[in-house]
Structures are given as structure tokens and as C-alpha cells.
Design a protein around this motif. Sequence first.
Motif, mmCIF file in Angstrom:
data_model
loop_
_atom_site.group_PDB
_atom_site.id
_atom_site.type_symbol
_atom_site.label_atom_id
_atom_site.label_comp_id
_atom_site.label_asym_id
_atom_site.label_seq_id
_atom_site.Cartn_x
_atom_site.Cartn_y
_atom_site.Cartn_z
ATOM 1 N N LYS A 172 0.855 -1.195 0.000
ATOM 2 C CA LYS A 172 0.000 0.000 0.000
ATOM 3 C C LYS A 172 0.888 1.241 0.000
ATOM 4 N N ARG A 173 0.364 2.291 -0.602
ATOM 5 C CA ARG A 173 1.140 3.531 -0.640
ATOM 6 C C ARG A 173 0.874 4.351 0.617
ATOM 7 N N CYS A 174 1.262 3.780 1.753
ATOM 8 C CA CYS A 174 1.154 4.492 3.029
ATOM 9 C C CYS A 174 2.225 5.578 3.069
ATOM 10 N N MET A 175 1.916 6.760 3.646
ATOM 11 C CA MET A 175 2.889 7.858 3.670
ATOM 12 C C MET A 175 3.407 8.176 5.081
ATOM 13 N N HIS A 176 2.597 7.947 6.116
ATOM 14 C CA HIS A 176 3.010 8.351 7.467
ATOM 15 C C HIS A 176 2.739 7.243 8.498
ATOM 16 N N ALA A 177 3.662 7.098 9.436
ATOM 17 C CA ALA A 177 3.534 6.121 10.523
ATOM 18 C C ALA A 177 3.139 4.748 9.979
ATOM 19 N N CYS A 178 3.880 4.289 8.972
ATOM 20 C CA CYS A 178 3.501 3.071 8.265
ATOM 21 C C CYS A 178 3.862 1.804 9.029
ATOM 22 N N LYS A 179 4.827 1.873 9.911
ATOM 23 C CA LYS A 179 5.135 0.711 10.746
ATOM 24 C C LYS A 179 5.756 1.166 12.060
ATOM 25 N N ASP A 180 5.754 0.240 13.033
ATOM 26 C CA ASP A 180 6.244 0.598 14.365
ATOM 27 C C ASP A 180 7.749 0.450 14.460
ATOM 28 N N ASN A 181 8.220 -0.741 14.127
ATOM 29 C CA ASN A 181 9.637 -1.028 14.334
ATOM 30 C C ASN A 181 10.366 -1.210 13.023
ATOM 31 N N VAL A 182 11.589 -0.749 13.000
ATOM 32 C CA VAL A 182 12.459 -1.006 11.858
ATOM 33 C C VAL A 182 13.749 -1.594 12.410
ATOM 34 N N THR A 183 14.041 -2.823 12.014
ATOM 35 C CA THR A 183 15.300 -3.437 12.446
ATOM 36 C C THR A 183 16.082 -3.912 11.225
ATOM 37 N N VAL A 184 17.378 -3.700 11.269
ATOM 38 C CA VAL A 184 18.248 -4.174 10.201
ATOM 39 C C VAL A 184 18.586 -5.635 10.499
ATOM 40 N N SER A 185 18.237 -6.524 9.546
ATOM 41 C CA SER A 185 18.470 -7.951 9.788
ATOM 42 C C SER A 185 19.767 -8.443 9.155
ATOM 43 N N ASP A 186 20.242 -7.739 8.149
ATOM 44 C CA ASP A 186 21.462 -8.194 7.480
ATOM 45 C C ASP A 186 22.120 -7.008 6.783
ATOM 46 N N SER A 187 23.441 -7.053 6.706
ATOM 47 C CA SER A 187 24.189 -5.991 6.042
ATOM 48 C C SER A 187 25.275 -6.614 5.168
ATOM 49 N N ALA A 188 25.503 -5.989 4.020
ATOM 50 C CA ALA A 188 26.555 -6.477 3.119
ATOM 51 C C ALA A 188 27.929 -5.946 3.523
ATOM 52 N N ALA A 189 27.953 -5.049 4.503
ATOM 53 C CA ALA A 189 29.238 -4.467 4.913
ATOM 54 C C ALA A 189 30.146 -5.556 5.479
ATOM 55 N N ASN A 190 31.411 -5.489 5.148
ATOM 56 C CA ASN A 190 32.443 -6.381 5.687
ATOM 57 C C ASN A 190 32.267 -7.855 5.321
#
Lengths: 402, 225
Positions: free
Chosen positions: B190-208
Motif C-alpha cells: 500500500k502507498r502508506c505515507m506516514h507512521a507506516c510501521k512501528d519497528n524497523v530493524t536491520v536484519s542483514d548488512s553487506a558491509a564487511n
Amino acid sequence: MVGSAFSGFAKRASAAETQYPPGIPAWTRSLGAGVVADPYGMPSPFEKGVIRRNVPWLTAEKKSSVSFSPLQHLKGIITPNGLFFERHHAGRPEIDPQQHRLMIHGLVERPIILSMEDLQRFPSVSQIHFIECPANGGMEWRGAQMNSLQFLHGMVSCAQWTGVRLSTLMQEVGIRPEGKWVLAEGADGAAMTRSIPLEKVMDDVIVAYAQNGEALRPEQGYPVRLVVPGWEGNTNVKWLRRLEVGDKPWMQREETSKYTDLMPDGTARGFTWIMDAKSVITSPCPEMPLKGKGIYQIEGLAWSGRGRVKAVDISMDGGRNWQKAQLQEPVISKALTRFALEWNWDGKPALLQSRVVDETGYVQPTLAQLKAVRGTSSIYHKNAIQTWQLNADGSVDNVQLG
Amino acid sequence: MFSLVRSFRYPAGLCFGLWMCTLPMTATAESAGHYGYGETATKAQIAGWDIDVRPDGKGLPDGSGSVDEGMKVFETYCSSCHGAFGEGMGRYPKLAGGDGTLADDRPEKTVGSYWPYASTLWDYIHRAMPFFAPQSLSNDQVYALTAYVLNLNYIVDGDFVANKDTLPTVKMPNEDGFIWQDPRPDTDNKRCMHACKDNVTVSDSAANKNLTPSTTGPLDEGLTE
């Protein structure tokens, strides 16, 4: 690359005098090279790092492999011919256009063989379209691997293609009523083949002999290729030698063993031709970090195989909140589209994303949404929202969200 | 061909751009051929290039090959990349095995476990294999290789002889595993614009992770695996 060029420059400048105000540059007080010093012009030597690049560990060898376009350095929507991504299955053939022929046969009234001279006598069209390999980003289904815009998304490029509408050629040979499919075949060592339904053939497919105003590059199918707007790159058969009209698809290797999408239940989807809408921020990106807080233009590319880009939104907080970006003209159906948004970076870490909406109303999915339906083994058609982690030092990493 | 082309071009030039004159004269053009460019393809010309084979057997030529014959051809031309029993080598494809793994976390897609049609095997070997010398094998050799690879996957018995009559009758184990209707769009963001989710966590990174070749300077040949 620009950084290293300037540091070399600074060294020379300190030895002599500065080339910037109030100094007068050496190139202002001397004569440059004359015309036709390079009869076919080359980019500035200071741009020599702007090249297609490959991932050596990805394929067994280079003749059946891919190279990636340096999207981080490109401007506008047209990919320069020397930087268009490559995908060869049996190497890049060198074809003499005088000797090359295009045969059209099968369920037709008049099978024909065309020389390249014959082909160019037909009425032509020139259209701007992207071509994307459906495996673009396919290394990332199971996790973040590539820390680079070029290697993550560089299997998409865009050019103005000139050629003959395939519908014109089909009318010329006369399709018999039972003809429903067209097989396109390349003249390379892979003799690459794909089956294309007649509906698409008669819609917008081009038999192209030119790319951005000049003959196709050998890497792009010289002297003639198929351009199938909005469809998997693999269907855009290069070095085209044959078009056969038939009543059924041929179920070739490239449409059964490859370019089919394996689902978590073990079934597979075939004939998933259309490239769904996708977008990516090209600046900043891992190759283009930020240099301290301040005002930046966030820029990127969006495209859809189903038509025009309608809107692009940008998030700085990993998708919690979004702002509408500006689309830059021209916005062309099934072509790369530029977007931009001015942003005053406060120097704090951020999670940057872009999200495209195309004219059908389709909203680019998150990776979690895609994986929920398709699992992690489908290889192709990964058009998920890309997340860039902007660190406090301005560096940028490719990350995935949980 | 060239005399045909000239006969159209020359009167067109004489007409000083009158558009009617630029159309090919119907006396020489077929009903389909509005422009009349090129030459009509002869049966022999078509036969030389028309190499595609369909699941119903259309396109399969004369000739035949047995499993035993295929083993010899395979050892000569194929095993250096695909292994003696189709087990694959490095990043060259595995041809046999993987039965019942398609729903696994690490599926093995081989001729036996994945390919829906036996005709594709004949077609692909004939048009593109061996990799270093495509379209160099005889039809008998291609039939023999097809029989051998099918046998490696326990799809045909050791006494199987492949030809244009037997090959279309081979039913591949995964033929019914494909859906040939594209079900997309299969997501509904959906094209939600504000307060679209509560939590944002990074699960994986390509760094290193040291998987990314260099993106500056000359081509990076370093990272090989």
C-alpha cells in the motif's frame, strides 16, 4: 574515481601553480588536440574508472556471464552504449553484417530472408526503452551480499532503439490464422531462443538495428536484435537470425530450465515475462557516500515493464514515513525515469528507501512481502524496495530489514 | 534478390516522389508482401536453420542413439564440465539428481528434478553444446547424449534408444510442476505515507562480507569464490 583524479591534480598543482582562481590553468594557455585526434571519440581519461564490471565468483567463466552498468555514475535516462550491461550465453560473436541474414518463416504466407540492407528499407521507429535482466538483484534473496549499487542493480540499462516494428514484418510475411507464437533465435554460439506470444509481437516489439543513434554495439546484438519493451532481458534476443511463427510455444531451455521462478512449495512459474516496477536511489549509494551534513539531492531511477512511472516516494527512516519525490522529464512508458528529492541531512544515521508506483497502481513491494509469497529460491524478478543504511560518517551500506 | 530490389527502386526514383510509385507493383509481390523486400526463403534454406524442437516432437530429425553410445560421447565432450555422471563441476551445471528437492531450502534443479520436457534436452544439446564447439555434434550423437542424460536421471532404462518417435513419449517427472500463467502481481503493498510501521530493524548488512569486487580503478579479478 573523481576523488583520486583531484588528489593527483592537487599534487601537480602544488609543484607548479594552481589551476583554479586566481591561477590560470595550463589548458587555457596552450592548444589542445585537433579534430579527429580521436575519430571515434572517447570519454575523458579522467573517467577511465567508469566502466562495466563483473563479479568473478558469480559464473564459471566470462563467455557465459554478465557485466553490470555503473549506475552510480550515470546521468539522465540514457545509458551510454559502451556502458550498457552485458549478458552473453556463449560470448560476444563478431558478425559481418554483409553476411548476416534474418529469416522469417513457419506459419506464414511468404517466408523471407532479409539482408540488413533489406531490413533498413522498412519504415522505422525510434523508441526509448529499458532492458533489465530478470536476475538483476537475484543474489540478494537470502541476505545482503553486494555492497555496491553497480553490482546490486546494474543489470538494467536504457537506450533509444531504432528498427522495424515486428508487426510490420509479420504483416509483410502474412501470418496464417493458426499462427499464435513467434520463436526468436540468435546467431551466437548459444543460438539463444525464446517463444513470444503473438499478442506481444503485434503490440510493441522492435527488430532493432540501432542504439542511441548508431549501429548496435556488438555486445548488444550487432547487427540486429529484438527489443521486447518491458519484458525480461532474455527475451530481447541479440544477434537475431531467425523468427518462426508457430501454433504453440517451443519450451526452450531459456523458458523452462532457466527464467522460470521456483516457489516455496516446489512448483515453478513459467512465462513470467513482464519486469515489475522497481526503483533505487543512485545517490547516495555505497559508491557515492555523503561528505558531512548539509543539503543533498537524493536521486534515483525508477522503471516499470507495465507502463509509465506514476510516482516515487522516498523514506529516510526505513519505511516508517515517506515523502513524494519529483519525477524528472521525460517520463516514458517502459523506460528509466529519474526522480529527485532535496534533503537536509543532519549527520545522523538513516535508512534510505525509494518506492515506485506505476500507472497500473502497482506499488513496489518490500523484500519481506516478496519473500512471503516467493520464498528465497526463485532467483528472478526480485524488484523489492532497496534499503541503504547511511552511517554517521556518510558511508552507505546495503542492508535488509527484518 | 538484388534484381527484385532494383526493379522497385528504379521506377520509384523516376516518379519524383509520387508516393503511389514507391509501392511495389502487385505483379511480383505476394498478397502478403506489401514491400516485397528480401528474397523468398527456399525449403533448403529453411531446413538449414530451422533447428527448434517442440515437446510434441515437431522438429526432431531422423537418427537415433542409445544410452551406451551416449556414455561414450558424454565422456569425450561433456564430462570435463558436467562430471562423469552429470554431477557438475564447480559452477558448471549439475545434470542429474536432486529428485524431490524443489521445495527444500537448497533445491537442486537438474534435468531430472526440474526440466519439464525431454525435447528441450535434445534441442539445447543440439543448438548449444558442447559449450566450446556448439552445433558440432551429429544428430545420432545428440540422440545418444539425450538418452544417456535421461538414463542418468533414471527416467529411461539402460536399453532406451532415443529417436524422433521415442523421445516425445518420455514423460519428465516435473512436467506438471509448472504453472504457465503468470499470477503476478502477487504482492499488495500500500502507498502508506506516514507512521507506516512501528519497528524497523536491520536484519542483514553487506558491509564487511568481502564479496563485492572493487567498483573503482581497473577491473577486479581478485575475488574468485
